[in-house]
Design an enzyme around this catalytic site. Sequence first.
Site, PDB file in Angstrom:
ATOM      1  N   HIS A 467       0.837  -1.210   0.000  1.00  0.00           N
ATOM      2  CA  HIS A 467       0.000   0.000   0.000  1.00  0.00           C
ATOM      3  C   HIS A 467       0.869   1.257   0.000  1.00  0.00           C
ATOM      4  CE1 HIS A 467      -3.721   2.279   1.205  1.00  0.00           C
ATOM      5  NE2 HIS A 467      -2.798   3.117   1.642  1.00  0.00           N
ATOM      6  N   GLU A 468       1.791   1.320   0.931  1.00  0.00           N
ATOM      7  CA  GLU A 468       2.628   2.517   1.032  1.00  0.00           C
ATOM      8  C   GLU A 468       3.552   2.647  -0.176  1.00  0.00           C
ATOM      9  OE1 GLU A 468       1.667   4.620   3.017  1.00  0.00           O
ATOM     10  OE2 GLU A 468       0.456   3.324   4.304  1.00  0.00           O
ATOM     11  N   HIS A 471       1.626   4.390  -2.880  1.00  0.00           N
ATOM     12  CA  HIS A 471       1.678   5.857  -2.725  1.00  0.00           C
ATOM     13  C   HIS A 471       3.035   6.367  -3.206  1.00  0.00           C
ATOM     14  CE1 HIS A 471      -2.069   6.615  -0.712  1.00  0.00           C
ATOM     15  NE2 HIS A 471      -1.801   5.863   0.333  1.00  0.00           N
ATOM     16  N   HIS A 474       3.304   6.583  -6.937  1.00  0.00           N
ATOM     17  CA  HIS A 474       2.546   7.742  -7.417  1.00  0.00           C
ATOM     18  C   HIS A 474       3.407   9.004  -7.296  1.00  0.00           C
ATOM     19  CE1 HIS A 474      -1.818   9.559  -7.396  1.00  0.00           C
ATOM     20  NE2 HIS A 474      -1.207   9.749  -8.530  1.00  0.00           N
TER      21      HIS A 474
HETATM   22 ZN   LIG Z   1      -3.119   5.179   1.842  1.00  0.00          ZN
END
Ligand SMILES: [Zn+2]
Length: 678
Positions: A467-468, A471, A474
């Site tokens: 998940h991290e 990010h 991105h």
């Molecule tokens: Zn998040």
Amino acid sequence: MTNPLLEDLALPAFDRIQPDQVLPAVDTCLARYRARVEELVAAAADAPSWETLMAPLEAEEAALERAWGPVTHLHSVADSEALREVYQQALDRITDFSSELGQHRGLFEALKRLRDSAAFAALRADQKAVIEHELRDFELSGVALEEPARTRFRDISRELAQLETAFEQAVMDATDAYVRPLKEEELLGIPESERAVLAQAAKDHELEGHALTLQFPVYNAVITYAEDRNLRFEAYRAFGTRASDQGPQAGQFDNGPRIEQIMALRHEAAQLLGYDNPAMLSLATKMAPTPDRVLGFLRDIVTRARPGAERELADLADFGREHGIDELQPWDVPFLSEKLRLARYQLSDEELKPYFPLPRVLAGLFELTESLFGVRVRERAGVPVWHGDVRYYELVDADERVVAAFYLDAYARARKRGGAWMDVCRTRFRHSDGLERPVAYLTCNFAPPVGGKAALLTHDDVTTMFHEFGHGLHHMLTEVEARGVSGISGVEWDAVELPSQFMENFCWTRVGLDRITAHVDTGAQMPDDLYQRLLATRHFHAGLFLVRQLEFGLFDFRLHLEFEPSRGARVLELLEQIRAEVSVLRPPSWHRFPMSFGHVFAGGYAAGYYSYLWAEVLSADAYAAFEAAGILDADTGLRFRREVLAVGGSRPALSSFTAFRGREPEVDALLQSYGLAA
Ligand SMILES: [Zn+2]
């Protein structure tokens, strides 16, 4: 110059930063920024351009990030008494400065002149987006209003801030005021580790033995494990009526009147800014285009998730009857669910952890990144860091160019904040001397390695890591050159979780897991039986989870959309309507969850609670494109990189999604990922 926070370095000098450098650095930056704004606004009296107005402002922002970014980071991961002290003082100065900047009429007028100038049309899309976002934020702060509306808006904002704080305070006071000692026989069913939580709760209230309080871990231990049904009922009633006119503390901390005041002020503020209601105002900064689309979206999921939720509930009721509960009640649900989950899947962290040594998980994650997005991840030694465990990695493109970098701080330790997050170290942008490369901080709190073996992660840890990292991708794979919309900056916040939740999917598929698992002793991959049980836990009671989220989302959105001053907020009436439409197990009429719904009445989620599901639809639907093309399909990966990751906030998230997917988002993939597809 001897202050490393003021040096123009490619990376922070973590080996030289000292607390006594913080205030001088921040003061220097703010003074220079302030003077620069006045200079630029004066010079922008006629014909401002990107180069004469916006580019110098972005350079000041970057300078502030260089000075302040490492300090906030150290405050989170390597805190000390001395640092905490200067941190708070510096933070106050920065907060004052940004609200001063946000209310600067001269700057607002200068930006408006730039947008209305002939030069605007010739700007790049990312530059235009930055200017438009700035103007929008100025307008939403009320600075564009004329008197007396401007003063009234400021007064409302202040009053709302006080009411929202009072709301939160009432919930906390109600939570803290309740305590009920537990008799030995009432502990039946509660495991040893959870009893420790109840013992601590008793101690906190200077009681002997064990106690029920309304702190979540304490409440949760009782509602999930206590065999004593009356006790569960009592806990459910006290928790579900916090800060309301019902239950054991009826009327003592009642947030009901506060909700009416909050809603009336939010409505008035929205109208002053030219919006029909606070729901429309909320959508001004979000991806969802209209209230109808939000409601249609939520109702579509209601229709399709409800049958699944009903099946799950019927199944649970059957299970309840086998265990002596003839009529299932809301205070039986967590209790029976936990029993059923254990009976069916018997999955424990201990069984999974040997398959996830951190080095293997990282190697697999980096391999995936290379095959999907065409960038290699390689470690670089010798970079100054804040702790010996921290690693530094570079992202290298196909032509051997370093495009970005990140620090990974993986393990829990003292003086480090809990949880996991991605934070920005450097933001990519084009400036007068060239291009700044993006750098990210990835911070986790995994259990550190013991006995000379690699650290072993839980499956939860693994999805957190992915998940991290999503990010991070991105932020790092952005190709935007205007700072204000580069990476995750300027991305609508109901869309910003798309890349992060997208990456999580790889932790649930065989193809993804094969890359990241290797038994710590044997090197073996996860056996299929274990994989199937893992997958089943993802789907377990997904329908019940969804209908709850839908109830919250619909309640929050309709409350803000349908408010009318003459009839008030109609909290309970609205809640009953929504429950009739959504709930599969109606809570009793005295239940009062809105009175402690802090996300919406004290936090930033007003008319935005739907975002949780909205973002999940985007990520599930994006991932479905990979499932269709082959999970590791490089073309699909490069298209995702180009259309979603590279463009940041330079265009609306809906355009990015549509460019990637070839159509607008659909909810099918979400239901599929929850195992609820028809
Ligand atoms: Zn998040």
